[in-house]
Design an enzyme around this catalytic site. Sequence first.
Site, short mmCIF file in Angstrom:
data_model
loop_
_atom_site.label_atom_id
_atom_site.label_comp_id
_atom_site.label_asym_id
_atom_site.label_seq_id
_atom_site.Cartn_x
_atom_site.Cartn_y
_atom_site.Cartn_z
CE1 TYR A 63 -0.72 3.09 9.89
CE2 TYR A 63 -0.56 0.94 10.88
CZ TYR A 63 -1.34 1.83 10.04
OH TYR A 63 -2.60 1.59 9.54
CG HIS A 114 -1.69 -1.10 1.19
ND1 HIS A 114 -2.36 -1.52 2.62
CD2 HIS A 114 -2.25 -2.15 0.43
CE1 HIS A 114 -2.89 -2.72 2.55
NE2 HIS A 114 -3.13 -2.70 0.97
#
Length: 466
Positions: A129, A66
């Site tokens: 993240y 992605h």
Amino acid sequence: MSLPSLETTPIPGLVVVRLDRRDDDRGFFKENWQREKMLAIGLPDFGPVQNNVSFNSDRGVTRGIHTEPWDKFVSLATGRIFGAWVDMREGETFGATFSLEMDTSVAVFVPRGVGNSYQTLEDATAYTYLVNEHWRPGIAYPALALSDPTVAIEWPIPLTEAIISEKDQHNPSLDPGTAIPARKVLVLGAGGQLGRAFAEAFPAADTRTRSELDVTDAAAVADFPWHDYGVVLNAAAYTAVDVAETAEGRVAAWAANVTGPATLAGLARQHGFTLVHFSSDYVFDGTAGLEPGHLEDEALSPLGVYGQSKAAGDVAVGLAPRHYVLRTSWVIGDGKNFVRTMQSLAEKGVSPSVVDDQVGRLTFTGELVRATQHLLDSDAPFGTYHLSNGGPAMSWREIAQAVFERSGRSADDVSGTSTAAYAEGVLAQGNPFAPRPLNSALSLDKIRATGFEPEDALVALDRYLA
């Protein structure tokens, strides 16, 4: 805790961070993100605004590839993964790959435009993240097939045995036609002489005049796609120094020179672009010595409304994480300016009287463009820089005399007068007059330390008049 270490990769901007993990019989502790230490080892100050955690129950979960439109700092809270990244940006490294096994002692900074993927190597792996833009519903971003033969990622667990979402099983193959372009440059104030110079020097940039985009208009700001831009050059300003002393001018000066830059600083924090703003010698009172001239860290001491508004704008822009403030003096470019006026008077046979107690250096718009390009290309430290053309400081009268000589007239045809006498004449006619700093010479030592050497003002004047 000691500093983490940083390792570069074949993908520009993608770096591996080895964290200082402390283990004992209870488990471990680590500073997963510590801004001061991360900046010290060379990570960009990317301004994270959201922290996400992806918990994976089983070994073999495979996610990606992605390419979300933001920077990411990825690490693990538990477990191990095989991480893989593909450069999806336009340029020489399009399609470049990097991979490594990660445990909780490793983190990776992923710049926007780089495809991100991972495969869990243990059950109960928590992948975490930081990102520097908020997730937005409906956002679309490029993806790449996990099995794409061009990038040929060697997954530890064969994809036929991996756990992959239905969506990720149908991602497309690598296609140069879908490469992600670099974020664009935006020039604001494109109708002025500095804005026109930037528009010419950056032909691929988007340009906006104030009538096309007024950053003091909240509705216009809200509707503009700021996330498309990596650099915003703010050449917009209110520069009618004398009119700024009037009631109407004061309001206009503060709107353009303070409200606008403050809005841009907030947008820079929100969207992560680099803000380049242009300021003035008028933020000082002109009492510094000629050598080295006004320094970047000198206390602000503006004399009039224009200078006060520019000083406030400097302070506002300084709140943007990625900013350059270029303070400059006596700007000369394409349009009406002092040099063109003196050239016209010389050609018409007029012998003017010009102030001889204001001293500084000319700054040609081409020099501002060149310095800006240098700061951006060299990744110079963010902050405030002084910039003018080089050579000795000169009075306005001496500059006028230089123009006259280059126009075939005698320097003696330009007489001198004081600022006080000139002001008296202006005020006697019922016109406003702003106080001027008598010394506008700026120290050029800081920008020289970045490797930029200003061109002599008289050399630039010769070219300009030719």
